[in-house]
Motif scaffolding. Structure first.
Motif, PDB file in Angstrom:
ATOM      1  N   ALA A  96      20.174  40.250  42.611  1.00 58.37           N
ATOM      2  CA  ALA A  96      19.863  41.406  41.777  1.00 58.37           C
ATOM      3  C   ALA A  96      21.127  42.002  41.151  1.00 58.37           C
ATOM      4  O   ALA A  96      21.086  42.503  40.028  1.00 58.37           O
ATOM      5  CB  ALA A  96      19.138  42.471  42.600  1.00 58.37           C
ATOM      6  N   ASP A  97      22.256  41.951  41.874  1.00 58.87           N
ATOM      7  CA  ASP A  97      23.548  42.429  41.339  1.00 58.87           C
ATOM      8  C   ASP A  97      23.472  43.868  40.840  1.00 58.87           C
ATOM      9  O   ASP A  97      24.079  44.228  39.834  1.00 58.87           O
ATOM     10  CB  ASP A  97      24.042  41.527  40.198  1.00 58.87           C
ATOM     11  CG  ASP A  97      24.167  40.078  40.635  1.00 58.87           C
ATOM     12  OD1 ASP A  97      24.528  39.849  41.799  1.00 58.87           O
ATOM     13  OD2 ASP A  97      23.898  39.198  39.805  1.00 58.87           O
ATOM     14  N   LYS A  98      22.718  44.696  41.546  1.00 58.43           N
ATOM     15  CA  LYS A  98      22.638  46.103  41.162  1.00 58.43           C
ATOM     16  C   LYS A  98      23.939  46.803  41.535  1.00 58.43           C
ATOM     17  O   LYS A  98      24.705  46.344  42.373  1.00 58.43           O
ATOM     18  CB  LYS A  98      21.454  46.762  41.875  1.00 58.43           C
ATOM     19  CG  LYS A  98      20.099  46.184  41.479  1.00 58.43           C
ATOM     20  CD  LYS A  98      18.964  46.910  42.170  1.00 58.43           C
ATOM     21  CE  LYS A  98      19.004  46.691  43.673  1.00 58.43           C
ATOM     22  NZ  LYS A  98      17.837  47.333  44.348  1.00 58.43           N
ATOM     23  N   TYR A  99      24.193  47.947  40.863  1.00 59.38           N
ATOM     24  CA  TYR A  99      25.349  48.756  41.256  1.00 59.38           C
ATOM     25  C   TYR A  99      25.216  49.124  42.724  1.00 59.38           C
ATOM     26  O   TYR A  99      24.118  49.499  43.155  1.00 59.38           O
ATOM     27  CB  TYR A  99      25.422  50.035  40.409  1.00 59.38           C
ATOM     28  CG  TYR A  99      25.984  49.866  39.017  1.00 59.38           C
ATOM     29  CD1 TYR A  99      27.350  49.819  38.801  1.00 59.38           C
ATOM     30  CD2 TYR A  99      25.141  49.788  37.920  1.00 59.38           C
ATOM     31  CE1 TYR A  99      27.874  49.700  37.512  1.00 59.38           C
ATOM     32  CE2 TYR A  99      25.646  49.661  36.626  1.00 59.38           C
ATOM     33  CZ  TYR A  99      27.017  49.622  36.434  1.00 59.38           C
ATOM     34  OH  TYR A  99      27.523  49.507  35.154  1.00 59.38           O
ATOM     35  N   PRO A 100      26.334  49.076  43.520  1.00 57.39           N
ATOM     36  CA  PRO A 100      27.674  48.580  43.153  1.00 57.39           C
ATOM     37  C   PRO A 100      27.744  47.060  43.314  1.00 57.39           C
ATOM     38  O   PRO A 100      26.986  46.464  44.068  1.00 57.39           O
ATOM     39  CB  PRO A 100      28.567  49.284  44.176  1.00 57.39           C
ATOM     40  CG  PRO A 100      27.707  49.397  45.395  1.00 57.39           C
ATOM     41  CD  PRO A 100      26.307  49.627  44.900  1.00 57.39           C
ATOM     42  N   PHE A 101      28.709  46.441  42.592  1.00 54.11           N
ATOM     43  CA  PHE A 101      28.916  45.001  42.703  1.00 54.11           C
ATOM     44  C   PHE A 101      30.360  44.669  42.355  1.00 54.11           C
ATOM     45  O   PHE A 101      31.103  45.496  41.833  1.00 54.11           O
ATOM     46  CB  PHE A 101      27.947  44.232  41.800  1.00 54.11           C
ATOM     47  CG  PHE A 101      28.031  44.613  40.353  1.00 54.11           C
ATOM     48  CD1 PHE A 101      28.942  44.007  39.504  1.00 54.11           C
ATOM     49  CD2 PHE A 101      27.178  45.585  39.826  1.00 54.11           C
ATOM     50  CE1 PHE A 101      29.019  44.355  38.171  1.00 54.11           C
ATOM     51  CE2 PHE A 101      27.252  45.937  38.489  1.00 54.11           C
ATOM     52  CZ  PHE A 101      28.166  45.329  37.659  1.00 54.11           C
ATOM     53  N   VAL A 102      30.765  43.423  42.648  1.00 51.00           N
ATOM     54  CA  VAL A 102      32.142  42.967  42.446  1.00 51.00           C
ATOM     55  C   VAL A 102      32.123  41.695  41.614  1.00 51.00           C
ATOM     56  O   VAL A 102      31.267  40.820  41.811  1.00 51.00           O
ATOM     57  CB  VAL A 102      32.847  42.699  43.793  1.00 51.00           C
ATOM     58  CG1 VAL A 102      34.283  42.230  43.559  1.00 51.00           C
ATOM     59  CG2 VAL A 102      32.822  43.933  44.672  1.00 51.00           C
ATOM     60  N   MET A 103      33.052  41.581  40.662  1.00 52.71           N
ATOM     61  CA  MET A 103      33.260  40.357  39.884  1.00 52.71           C
ATOM     62  C   MET A 103      34.729  39.970  39.981  1.00 52.71           C
ATOM     63  O   MET A 103      35.604  40.823  39.796  1.00 52.71           O
ATOM     64  CB  MET A 103      32.866  40.565  38.416  1.00 52.71           C
ATOM     65  CG  MET A 103      31.387  40.734  38.176  1.00 52.71           C
ATOM     66  SD  MET A 103      31.018  40.995  36.421  1.00 52.71           S
ATOM     67  CE  MET A 103      29.276  40.615  36.386  1.00 52.71           C
ATOM     68  N   SER A 104      34.998  38.685  40.251  1.00 53.66           N
ATOM     69  CA  SER A 104      36.373  38.218  40.468  1.00 53.66           C
ATOM     70  C   SER A 104      36.732  37.145  39.454  1.00 53.66           C
ATOM     71  O   SER A 104      35.899  36.286  39.119  1.00 53.66           O
ATOM     72  CB  SER A 104      36.521  37.657  41.881  1.00 53.66           C
ATOM     73  OG  SER A 104      36.096  38.606  42.837  1.00 53.66           O
ATOM     74  N   PHE A 105      38.001  37.173  38.981  1.00 53.46           N
ATOM     75  CA  PHE A 105      38.436  36.256  37.925  1.00 53.46           C
ATOM     76  C   PHE A 105      39.823  35.698  38.221  1.00 53.46           C
ATOM     77  O   PHE A 105      40.678  36.383  38.801  1.00 53.46           O
ATOM     78  CB  PHE A 105      38.475  36.969  36.578  1.00 53.46           C
ATOM     79  CG  PHE A 105      37.144  37.508  36.132  1.00 53.46           C
ATOM     80  CD1 PHE A 105      36.286  36.725  35.387  1.00 53.46           C
ATOM     81  CD2 PHE A 105      36.754  38.795  36.478  1.00 53.46           C
ATOM     82  CE1 PHE A 105      35.053  37.218  34.972  1.00 53.46           C
ATOM     83  CE2 PHE A 105      35.535  39.292  36.074  1.00 53.46           C
ATOM     84  CZ  PHE A 105      34.677  38.511  35.320  1.00 53.46           C
ATOM     85  N   ASP A 106      40.024  34.457  37.787  1.00 51.80           N
ATOM     86  CA  ASP A 106      41.348  33.828  37.749  1.00 51.80           C
ATOM     87  C   ASP A 106      41.862  33.989  36.316  1.00 51.80           C
ATOM     88  O   ASP A 106      41.254  33.487  35.363  1.00 51.80           O
ATOM     89  CB  ASP A 106      41.226  32.354  38.124  1.00 51.80           C
ATOM     90  CG  ASP A 106      42.565  31.627  38.107  1.00 51.80           C
ATOM     91  OD1 ASP A 106      43.572  32.206  37.648  1.00 51.80           O
ATOM     92  OD2 ASP A 106      42.592  30.446  38.532  1.00 51.80           O
TER      93      ASP A 106
END
Length: 404
Positions: A279-289
């Motif tokens: 569902a990725d509802k608030y809160p959530f985390v996204m990580s990037f290289d």
């Protein structure tokens, strides 16, 4: 006999009238010739005054073929001589002489009169004109830099449209070595790419104007100064999604992480609805290289085009690290945000930015300067502008002041 006497009387009376009339006419003529007959010489054929420069005007006086003309004067309204000049026919071009006068800025009405060596003068020729100076110059506006898009390789500058009367512009800027450079900025050019530039360096634009079409000199506007960006956008092509444990997924409605870092708005990322695992509802985390090790200085989020701006984050954080080997962080949905922060810090992540009151669906924020360069970055979205739990936006942009 009586008729003859009457005729003689009438003749005598008429003769007296004629004599009186002649005497009166002679007296009137004498009034105009008592100082001698007035002699006029040729009037100037043409008088033209054009702007020359700041507080300067150039006069063009065309004289006729009268050989007696030897000099002339410029008179003000009080008939005071403002300027006197000689007429040397051997130096005239098309019977026209020219001279320059320094005058205070303003509107003028002068008279030009020609003379001979005996003091005879022409009929006065009136001319009105305007002198341009610092007041006029202060009204002149330069083109402004409307947008500056910087990368590690170059910067693209966009400029406002030229105003009426602008002839051309000069762009001055500080190159990578700190030296000032200049280049022409024609009116038909709205975008310039500069390969060598200094982050935060000086940019200046000045313009050239002519107050009238026949003005001889150009007037310069004051330089409009700005600065290059203090950071540059990292290359979208180098950025990839890490998708670490407990990170948000690609989302729903055709969403992918790639849409967030492809450099183009219009392709949104959308969280899934309901209570499913993705569902990725608030809160959530996204990580990037990031693809490079960079000194991070900025972050930008673009709202979904034409929709749902209240789903952009109101509270969010930026974290970074160079070491992914210290273990997975906790699930941000498992407890208070403070617990997740403590765990992330224990795993080597460093919080670079913490925003709690954003109200702009599209925003660009500066990251405080830190000495460390980082390879990996996390966007922690805590709550939305509208208060809902659904997330929806178009693009992420990361900016840096240097890369290794």
């Amino acid at each position: 006999m009586k008729n003859l006497i009457a005729k003689i009387g009438m003749f005598s009376f008429g003769l007296v009238l004629i004599i009186i009339s002649c005497e009166t006419q002679n007296e009137t003529f004498d009034q105009f010739t008592k100082d001698g007959e007035t002699i006029y010489i040729g009037t100037p054929d043409t008088v033209i005054v054009v702007p020359l420069g700041v507080d300067q005007s150039r006069f063009y006086v065309t004289v006729n073929a009268d050989p007696k003309i030897s000099k002339g004067k410029i008179l003000d309204l009080d008939k005071n001589a403002v300027h006197e000049f000689n007429v040397d026919r051997s130096s005239l071009v098309d019977n026209t002489l020219q001279f320059d006068l320094n005058l205070d800025e303003g509107d003028y009405s002068y008279k030009v009169v020609l003379e001979d060596d005996n003091g005879n003068s022409s009929i006065q020729k009136e001319v009105t004109f305007r002198v341009y100076g610092e007041k006029y110059q202060a009204t002149l506006l330069s083109r402004s830099v409307t947008q500056a898009r910087a990368t590690s390789e170059n910067v693209t500058l966009q400029f406002s449209d030229p105003l009426d009367g602008l002839i051309s512009s000069i762009l001055s800027y500080e190159d990578a070595d700190g030296a000032m450079q200049q280049m022409d900025l024609p009116n038909n050019v709205s975008e310039v790419v500069i390969d060598s530039y200094k982050l935060g360096g000086l940019i200046g634009v000045s313009g050239s104007y002519k107050p009238t079409e026949n003005a001889i000199e150009e007037f310069q506007s004051n330089s409009l100064e700005s600065n290059f960006p203090s950071s540059f956008a990292l290359d979208y092509n180098l950025i990839s999604a890490l998708k670490l444990p407990f990170d948000a997924t690609d989302g729903c409605y055709g969403s992918t992480y790639e849409r967030l870092t492809n450099g183009a708005t219009g392709e949104f990322w959308h969280s899934c609805e309901g209570d499913t695992d993705n569902a990725d509802k608030y809160p959530f985390v996204m990580s990037f290289d990031l693809g490079v090790t960079a000194q991070l200085r900025g972050f930008r989020l673009d709202e979904r085009s034409g929709c749902c701006g209240d789903r952009s984050p109101a509270a969010y954080q930026i974290w970074a690290t160079n070491d992914l080997g210290q273990g997975d962080t906790a699930d941000i949905d498992a407890g208070p945000i403070a617990d997740w922060e403590t765990d992330a810090a224990a795993k080597g992540w460093v919080k670079l930015l913490d925003v709690t009151n954003n109200a702009n669906p599209t925003f660009e924020v500066e990251i405080p300067e830190v000495a460390t360069h980082y390879r990996y970055v996390r966007v922690v979205a805590i709550s939305s502008i509208g208060g809902g739990t659904t997330a929806n936006f178009d693009e992420f942009t990361f900016a840096a002041s240097s890369i290794e």
